[in-house]
Scaffold this active site. Sequence first.
Site, PDB file in Angstrom:
ATOM      1  N   TYR A 139       0.843  -1.211   0.000  1.00  0.00           N
ATOM      2  CA  TYR A 139       0.000   0.000   0.000  1.00  0.00           C
ATOM      3  C   TYR A 139       0.872   1.253   0.000  1.00  0.00           C
ATOM      4  CZ  TYR A 139      -3.807   3.097   1.707  1.00  0.00           C
ATOM      5  OH  TYR A 139      -4.735   4.097   1.878  1.00  0.00           O
ATOM      6  N   LYS A 166       0.903   4.211  -2.764  1.00  0.00           N
ATOM      7  CA  LYS A 166       0.563   5.592  -2.409  1.00  0.00           C
ATOM      8  C   LYS A 166       1.753   6.539  -2.621  1.00  0.00           C
ATOM      9  CE  LYS A 166      -3.748   4.989  -1.309  1.00  0.00           C
ATOM     10  NZ  LYS A 166      -4.765   5.415  -2.281  1.00  0.00           N
TER      11      LYS A 166
HETATM   12  P1  NAP Z   1     -13.533   2.411   1.267  1.00  0.00           P
HETATM   13  O1  NAP Z   1     -14.543   2.966   2.192  1.00  0.00           O
HETATM   14  O2  NAP Z   1     -13.053   1.010   1.454  1.00  0.00           O
HETATM   15  O3  NAP Z   1     -14.095   2.586  -0.246  1.00  0.00           O
HETATM   16  C1  NAP Z   1     -13.301   2.182  -1.313  1.00  0.00           C
HETATM   17  C2  NAP Z   1     -13.944   2.620  -2.607  1.00  0.00           C
HETATM   18  O4  NAP Z   1     -13.081   2.201  -3.685  1.00  0.00           O
HETATM   19  C3  NAP Z   1     -15.294   1.977  -2.850  1.00  0.00           C
HETATM   20  O5  NAP Z   1     -16.179   2.938  -3.377  1.00  0.00           O
HETATM   21  C4  NAP Z   1     -14.997   0.891  -3.880  1.00  0.00           C
HETATM   22  O6  NAP Z   1     -16.063   0.674  -4.779  1.00  0.00           O
HETATM   23  C5  NAP Z   1     -13.867   1.526  -4.644  1.00  0.00           C
HETATM   24  N1  NAP Z   1     -13.068   0.532  -5.393  1.00  0.00           N
HETATM   25  C6  NAP Z   1     -12.294  -0.460  -4.912  1.00  0.00           C
HETATM   26  N2  NAP Z   1     -11.738  -1.142  -5.920  1.00  0.00           N
HETATM   27  C7  NAP Z   1     -12.168  -0.564  -7.066  1.00  0.00           C
HETATM   28  C8  NAP Z   1     -11.946  -0.807  -8.446  1.00  0.00           C
HETATM   29  N3  NAP Z   1     -11.141  -1.802  -8.868  1.00  0.00           N
HETATM   30  N4  NAP Z   1     -12.550  -0.001  -9.359  1.00  0.00           N
HETATM   31  C9  NAP Z   1     -13.383   1.012  -8.959  1.00  0.00           C
HETATM   32  N5  NAP Z   1     -13.622   1.289  -7.655  1.00  0.00           N
HETATM   33  C10 NAP Z   1     -13.022   0.510  -6.730  1.00  0.00           C
HETATM   34  O7  NAP Z   1     -12.217   3.292   1.242  1.00  0.00           O
HETATM   35  P2  NAP Z   1     -11.921   4.777   1.797  1.00  0.00           P
HETATM   36  O8  NAP Z   1     -11.417   4.634   3.184  1.00  0.00           O
HETATM   37  O9  NAP Z   1     -13.036   5.673   1.496  1.00  0.00           O
HETATM   38  O10 NAP Z   1     -10.648   5.141   0.898  1.00  0.00           O
HETATM   39  C11 NAP Z   1     -10.748   5.926  -0.274  1.00  0.00           C
HETATM   40  C12 NAP Z   1      -9.341   6.297  -0.706  1.00  0.00           C
HETATM   41  O11 NAP Z   1      -8.688   7.006   0.341  1.00  0.00           O
HETATM   42  C13 NAP Z   1      -8.448   5.095  -1.011  1.00  0.00           C
HETATM   43  O12 NAP Z   1      -7.603   5.396  -2.096  1.00  0.00           O
HETATM   44  C14 NAP Z   1      -7.636   4.956   0.259  1.00  0.00           C
HETATM   45  O13 NAP Z   1      -6.416   4.300   0.021  1.00  0.00           O
HETATM   46  C15 NAP Z   1      -7.453   6.401   0.640  1.00  0.00           C
HETATM   47  N6  NAP Z   1      -7.148   6.621   2.055  1.00  0.00           N
HETATM   48  C16 NAP Z   1      -7.977   6.141   3.025  1.00  0.00           C
HETATM   49  C17 NAP Z   1      -7.636   6.372   4.355  1.00  0.00           C
HETATM   50  C18 NAP Z   1      -8.489   5.872   5.476  1.00  0.00           C
HETATM   51  O14 NAP Z   1      -8.029   5.941   6.622  1.00  0.00           O
HETATM   52  N7  NAP Z   1      -9.690   5.387   5.245  1.00  0.00           N
HETATM   53  C19 NAP Z   1      -6.475   7.082   4.675  1.00  0.00           C
HETATM   54  C20 NAP Z   1      -5.669   7.559   3.640  1.00  0.00           C
HETATM   55  C21 NAP Z   1      -6.019   7.323   2.333  1.00  0.00           C
HETATM   56  P3  NAP Z   1     -17.131  -0.551  -4.666  1.00  0.00           P
HETATM   57  O15 NAP Z   1     -17.601  -0.610  -3.257  1.00  0.00           O
HETATM   58  O16 NAP Z   1     -18.190  -0.152  -5.632  1.00  0.00           O
HETATM   59  O17 NAP Z   1     -16.424  -1.801  -5.107  1.00  0.00           O
END
Ligand code: NAP
Length: 253
Positions: free
Chosen positions: A161, A165
């Site tokens: 990851y 990133k």
């Molecule tokens: P999340 O709640 O797990 O949601 C992930 C989203 O990505 C879902 O809408 C999912 O769609 C979509 N997705 C996954 N694989 C996909 C694919 N192959 N094609 C299209 N869509 C896909 O994640 P989140 O926490 O909101 O994270 C969003 C972003 O922020 C990510 O890039 C993550 O790495 C980053 N981030 C998160 C955090 C954190 O603490 N949560 C911190 C830093 C960065 P479906 O459900 O429709 O499959």
Amino acid sequence: MGEEATADLKGQVALVTGASRGIGRAAAKALARAGAAVAINYQRSREAAEVLAESLCEDGAEAVAVAADVTDAGQVKAMVEQVQGSLGPVTVLVNNAGITRDGLLVRLSDDDLDEVLSVNLRGAFLASRAVARGMMKAKGGSIINVSSVIGRRGNAGQSNYAAAKAGLIGMTKSLARELGPRGVRVNAVAPGYVETDMTAQLPENMKEEILKNTPLGRLATPEDVASAIVFLASPASSYITGAVIAIDGGVGI
Ligand code: NAP
């Protein structure tokens, strides 16, 4: 906490990948509230994406749900064409779709490595490539990549990851140099720990440890990240490109 920026995004067409849940969903809502027409990309969560699009439309916005696996070049190209057909050319792209497959290096499988690089990094590359020509032609546009504090600092158990990133940050800076002369800005946000499905499984003791090291003393809400995304999409950030904005309550200092 998590106050949303107000910005005028009327006339803009924003495509948010992975907008069915979490940060992407909050970003889509905030962009729509700021006046943009919004395309809500999903892979599996079709119903959630469609319900979100309907509710944004009921609130007076223009919104559509669009399916695509961001790792598939053909699907990404078709999605961008579909958005162009229904809302107009994409002027704001938020590369948000992401997954984790955590594990210590010696236990990481080939699939754990490939899938994480593929969704988080290849996906952003494919979507950026699919919108870049249109943005260059229009001499304007904003691409926002959702990186992570982990990409800046690394984390034991998240080498795949972190690599993806950190790769996004390199891509952001390269594309900012490449597309800047054509009027297209490319930036990244680097959230800390945000309360979404992705972090729902974090053990309590790990959450406590994170909070102890977070000067602002709380985890982020998806809306905290969405505010910065709206800012980077808007003319308020018109002289900002190649930047990586930490939205982490200070945990990454
Ligand atoms: P999340 O709640 O797990 O949601 C992930 C989203 O990505 C879902 O809408 C999912 O769609 C979509 N997705 C996954 N694989 C996909 C694919 N192959 N094609 C299209 N869509 C896909 O994640 P989140 O926490 O909101 O994270 C969003 C972003 O922020 C990510 O890039 C993550 O790495 C980053 N981030 C998160 C955090 C954190 O603490 N949560 C911190 C830093 C960065 P479906 O459900 O429709 O499959």
